[in-house]
Design an enzyme around this catalytic site. Structure first.
Site, short mmCIF file in Angstrom:
data_model
loop_
_atom_site.label_atom_id
_atom_site.label_comp_id
_atom_site.label_asym_id
_atom_site.label_seq_id
_atom_site.Cartn_x
_atom_site.Cartn_y
_atom_site.Cartn_z
N MET A 110 0.85 -1.18 0.00
CA MET A 110 0.00 0.00 0.00
C MET A 110 0.89 1.25 0.00
SD MET A 110 -3.18 -0.69 -0.38
CE MET A 110 -4.45 -1.92 -0.14
N SER A 111 0.63 2.22 0.89
CA SER A 111 1.30 3.51 0.79
C SER A 111 2.74 3.52 1.30
CB SER A 111 0.50 4.59 1.51
OG SER A 111 -0.67 4.89 0.77
N VAL A 112 3.23 2.42 1.82
CA VAL A 112 4.68 2.32 2.05
C VAL A 112 5.39 2.49 0.70
CG1 VAL A 112 6.55 0.80 2.79
CG2 VAL A 112 4.44 0.91 4.13
#
Length: 390
Positions: A110-112
């Site tokens: 995801m947003s990592v």
């Protein structure tokens, strides 16, 4: 290196070999598109890995080093943990994987993914290919009339671009859900732009840039497009050349792509927990790993120092980290330990603890996007782990 044809070093990736336009889901099997597409099928059709050797899926729990952390196993299970890894001074000291999740299994970040993109931009700034003080339109004239035309690259990195963009993950009318559909993550609507390039062109300003932090996934995709423009290569290739290979990762990563082959930079990377920990080691070591310089010490120091605290307003994370800020696609807690982290909405983390030289990687599948309770739970867990190892 991706074999593409470009009109110039600062021009959108626009043509495949001998083709007048981007291949689509309906044309990728036809000549001349097939010359490219047959070697990149995963850019058009979902694919699965056919493994060379079996993966141990029995799970593991080696948490002896965290014995003073009360009920650590139960806490990991309760927070929907798929993999958990603690690395101190480059050495694995604790590890957990749920049954069914193997050591070599990749996990969606995801947003990592955004934080990895930030590092790649940092390497290009180091090499003089990008000037963070320049406006986006200098590198991407196509975006001159969009929200990003007069925003600086640094403002995009720090998410202080004023853009009309709704990040509501549960509202099908939101921009972020539209991006999911365009990326192939949800069923497309007839009104959706054909690809991410076209979507970004349509975004408009909502005010003056640089005044307020606005979390916006589209910002990261603008950075990925900018990366493609200044390098003349696909984002996935640059990610490999400038980050994954220099890190010395043990396994391939992957990233989802849309119908135009645009990599979903804001959330589409998958990798193993062990390889993700190498990203954390790089940051704690000032941009070096195993004797190799990947990104400059100055860029890492700027990132670790955090951004403009006053620009951050009305975020649920401020209930846990009152002095939180955002710099170069990384979050800074602003606390006395100097904890900096990357986070994905369903509990994916790289947590950095400078006082103990500790990296914590947590890959999770929390059933709901991050809430105030989940923020507090993870912050407390990471604090307790760092106290145990320090």
């Amino acid at each position: 290196m991706t074999d593409l044809t470009f009109a110039g070093p600062r021009t959108r990736v626009s043509r495949y070999p001998d083709a007048e336009r981007q291949p689509t889901l309906d044309t990728w099997q036809d000549a001349p598109h097939s010359k490219w597409a047959f070697a990149h099928v995963s850019e058009y059709v979902p694919t699965a890995v056919i493994r060379q050797t079996p993966v141990d899926r029995a799970g593991t729990s080696n948490l002896a080093a965290l014995a003073t952390v009360g009920d650590i196993g139960a806490r990991l299970e309760a927070s929907h943990t798929d993999a958990f890894l603690v690395v101190r001074d480059g050495e694995r000291i604790a590890e957990y994987r749920r049954p069914g999740f193997g050591e070599r299994d990749g996990h969606l970040l995801m947003s990592v993914s955004k934080s990895l993109c930030g590092i790649v931009v940092g390497t290009l700034i180091d090499d003089g290919l990008i000037d963070a003080a320049e406006t986006v339109s200098v590198y991407l004239p196509e975006l001159a009339d969009s929200a990003y035309g007069d925003a600086t690259v640094q403002q995009v990195l720090d998410m202080t671009v004023a853009v009309d963009y709704d990040e509501n993950y549960r509202d099908e009318r939101s921009h972020v859900q539209a991006q999911d559909r365009i990326a192939g993550w949800r069923t497309r609507l007839a009104t959706d732009p054909e690809n991410t390039y076209d979507f970004l062109l349509q975004l408009r300003k909502s005010g003056s840039h640089g005044r307020r932090f606005q979390y916006c996934s589209a910002d990261t995709d603008v950075l990925a497009w900018l990366i493609e423009s200044v390098t003349g290569s696909r984002y996935a290739d640059v990610l490999a050349d400038r980050l994954w290979q220099p890190l010395g990762c043990d396994h391939d990563a992957s990233i989802t792509v849309d119908a135009a082959g645009f990599a979903f930079a804001n959330g589409g990377i998958s990798c193993t927990a062990g390889d993700l920990a190498r990203v954390g080691r790089l940051m704690l070591a000032g941009g070096r790993i195993d004797g190799r310089r990947v990104v400059s010490a100055d860029w890492v120091a700027s990132t670790m120092a955090g951004g403009d605290v006053d620009a951050v307003q009305d975020l649920i994370i401020q209930d846990v980290h009152p002095n939180v800020s955002y710099r170069n696609q990384w979050w800074s807690t602003g606390n006395e330990r100097g904890n900096v982290y990357a986070v994905g909405i369903h509990g994916q983390y790289i947590w950095l603890d400078p006082p103990t030289s500790t990296v914590i990687v947590k890959l999770s599948s929390c059933p709901e996007p991050v809430t105030a309770d989940w923020n507090a739970l993870h912050a407390t867990l990471f604090r307790d782990v760092c106290a145990a190892v320090g």
